[in-house]
Design a protein around this motif. Structure first.
Motif, PDB file in Angstrom:
ATOM      1  N   LYS A 161      48.636  47.814  22.917  1.00 29.69           N
ATOM      2  CA  LYS A 161      47.509  48.492  23.559  1.00 29.69           C
ATOM      3  C   LYS A 161      46.479  47.465  24.013  1.00 29.69           C
ATOM      4  O   LYS A 161      46.312  46.416  23.384  1.00 29.69           O
ATOM      5  CB  LYS A 161      46.860  49.489  22.593  1.00 29.69           C
ATOM      6  CG  LYS A 161      47.790  50.629  22.186  1.00 29.69           C
ATOM      7  CD  LYS A 161      47.101  51.557  21.202  1.00 29.69           C
ATOM      8  CE  LYS A 161      48.038  52.683  20.777  1.00 29.69           C
ATOM      9  NZ  LYS A 161      47.399  53.592  19.784  1.00 29.69           N
ATOM     10  N   VAL A 162      45.805  47.790  25.100  1.00 27.66           N
ATOM     11  CA  VAL A 162      44.792  46.893  25.656  1.00 27.66           C
ATOM     12  C   VAL A 162      43.664  46.711  24.643  1.00 27.66           C
ATOM     13  O   VAL A 162      43.122  47.682  24.102  1.00 27.66           O
ATOM     14  CB  VAL A 162      44.228  47.454  26.981  1.00 27.66           C
ATOM     15  CG1 VAL A 162      43.071  46.589  27.478  1.00 27.66           C
ATOM     16  CG2 VAL A 162      45.330  47.538  28.036  1.00 27.66           C
ATOM     17  N   SER A 163      43.311  45.443  24.364  1.00 26.27           N
ATOM     18  CA  SER A 163      42.231  45.160  23.422  1.00 26.27           C
ATOM     19  C   SER A 163      41.041  44.482  24.102  1.00 26.27           C
ATOM     20  O   SER A 163      39.921  44.540  23.598  1.00 26.27           O
ATOM     21  CB  SER A 163      42.736  44.271  22.286  1.00 26.27           C
ATOM     22  OG  SER A 163      43.226  43.038  22.793  1.00 26.27           O
ATOM     23  N   LYS A 164      41.271  43.835  25.289  1.00 19.74           N
ATOM     24  CA  LYS A 164      40.187  43.131  25.960  1.00 19.74           C
ATOM     25  C   LYS A 164      40.557  42.911  27.426  1.00 19.74           C
ATOM     26  O   LYS A 164      41.709  42.623  27.742  1.00 19.74           O
ATOM     27  CB  LYS A 164      39.918  41.788  25.272  1.00 19.74           C
ATOM     28  CG  LYS A 164      38.732  41.014  25.814  1.00 19.74           C
ATOM     29  CD  LYS A 164      38.525  39.737  25.005  1.00 19.74           C
ATOM     30  CE  LYS A 164      37.351  38.926  25.527  1.00 19.74           C
ATOM     31  NZ  LYS A 164      37.175  37.666  24.755  1.00 19.74           N
ATOM     32  N   ILE A 165      39.562  43.045  28.314  1.00 19.55           N
ATOM     33  CA  ILE A 165      39.780  42.811  29.748  1.00 19.55           C
ATOM     34  C   ILE A 165      38.805  41.732  30.217  1.00 19.55           C
ATOM     35  O   ILE A 165      37.597  41.822  29.967  1.00 19.55           O
ATOM     36  CB  ILE A 165      39.565  44.103  30.581  1.00 19.55           C
ATOM     37  CG1 ILE A 165      40.441  45.239  30.037  1.00 19.55           C
ATOM     38  CG2 ILE A 165      39.868  43.839  32.058  1.00 19.55           C
ATOM     39  CD1 ILE A 165      39.715  46.209  29.161  1.00 19.55           C
ATOM     40  N   THR A 166      39.340  40.711  30.891  1.00 20.07           N
ATOM     41  CA  THR A 166      38.505  39.630  31.418  1.00 20.07           C
ATOM     42  C   THR A 166      38.658  39.572  32.934  1.00 20.07           C
ATOM     43  O   THR A 166      39.779  39.591  33.451  1.00 20.07           O
ATOM     44  CB  THR A 166      38.922  38.273  30.820  1.00 20.07           C
ATOM     45  OG1 THR A 166      38.872  38.370  29.395  1.00 20.07           O
ATOM     46  CG2 THR A 166      37.987  37.168  31.279  1.00 20.07           C
TER      47      THR A 166
END
Length: 285
Positions: free
Chosen positions: A246-251
């Motif tokens: 699952k997505v944990s961080k977006i940069t």
């Protein structure tokens, strides 16, 4: 004759001494036990005898008391040893029960995964060895070509994808994990965002954050933390729809043109014991 007489005289002398001592003891006992008023002389004799008796008995009583204390301490130590052994046995049993519960839990999850797969589309295996080197981050399983295992077959656990088969012998196989530092270990993935798929490429694993890195996302759809990341089925290795994490961080970059997504997997890669090998269509045996 003279010697015989001397021996007899010595016997009589000894007998006389013994009789005198006995009479003296009887006399002292009578004086001590008598309830009548004692004369000063009798009182002095009685006090002297009792004092002598007390002084003579004191060392004996001291030694007896110490022996009793030592015996009690020894018994206490033995009881402590017994209790300590019982505590150690209890801790050992608790540890064994915890391990068995963990084994049962992992087997239960494997069975739950099997229930959603076609009977001929998977093969269960047990991990028999683990290579901890980061570059060669692999596990060895107890199934090989004799069981229908082939190179590049995907390997999963109930929490998601863990890697693919990289080597096969008759009775064992090596699985390269997704956490290995392999530039060729790139996987096409899709991020499910509100019913729409955003595509990218799983390009590596960050040891510090324990996250997978997904790059090459060109779509401007807003990705949120918690969105699911799945395989796309492209590349003819991993079937579509296998959970990666699952997505944990977006940069984002300064121009909001490129995005890098960190993905957390629920798989504990440090504790893999049972796995499931997925077979591609046409490879069911």
């Amino acid at each position: 004759m003279l010697n015989g007489r001397k021996k007899i005289e010595k016997k009589y002398i000894l007998l006389g001494i013994v009789v005198a001592i006995v009479l003296l003891l009887v006399l002292v006992s009578a004086i001590v036990m008598n309830k009548r008023n004692l004369s000063p002389v009798e009182m002095a004799i009685k006090d002297s005898v009792l004092l002598v008796q007390k002084v003579a008995y004191a060392p004996i009583r001291f030694v007896k008391d110490k022996m009793t204390e030592i015996s009690k301490l020894h018994n206490i130590y033995e009881e402590y040893q017994i209790l300590e052994n019982k505590v150690q046995e209890t801790d050992s049993i608790k540890a064994k029960n915890a391990e068995l519960e963990d084994e049962v839990d992992k087997l239960q999850k494997t069975l739950e995964l099997n229930q959603v797969l076609s009977k001929d589309a998977y093969l269960n295996a047990t991990v028999v060895n683990r290579n901890l080197g980061y570059w060669y981050n692999t596990i060895t399983i107890d199934k090989g070509s004799k069981n229908g295992v082939k190179v590049d077959m995907p390997v999963v656990v109930s929490e998601g994808l863990i890697g693919k088969v990289s080597k096969v012998t008759n009775f064992n196989s090596t699985v390269k994990l997704l956490t290995s530092d392999d530039v060729n270990n790139k996987i096409s993935v899709k991020i499910s965002v509100d019913g729409k798929n955003v595509y990218g490429l799983l390009s590596g694993y960050d040891k510090s954050s324990r996250s997978f890195i997904v790059e090459g996302i060109a779509d401007n759809t807003e990705i949120k933390e918690g969105d699911m990341v799945l395989t796309t089925g492209m590349g003819d290795i991993f079937p579509s729809g296998i959970l990666v994490g699952k997505v944990s961080k977006i940069t984002k970059d300064n121009f909001d043109l490129a995005r890098t997504v960190e993905v957390k997997s629920d798989v504990n890669f440090d504790d893999i014991r049972y796995v499931t090998i997925l077979k591609r269509q046409g490879e069911e045996s």
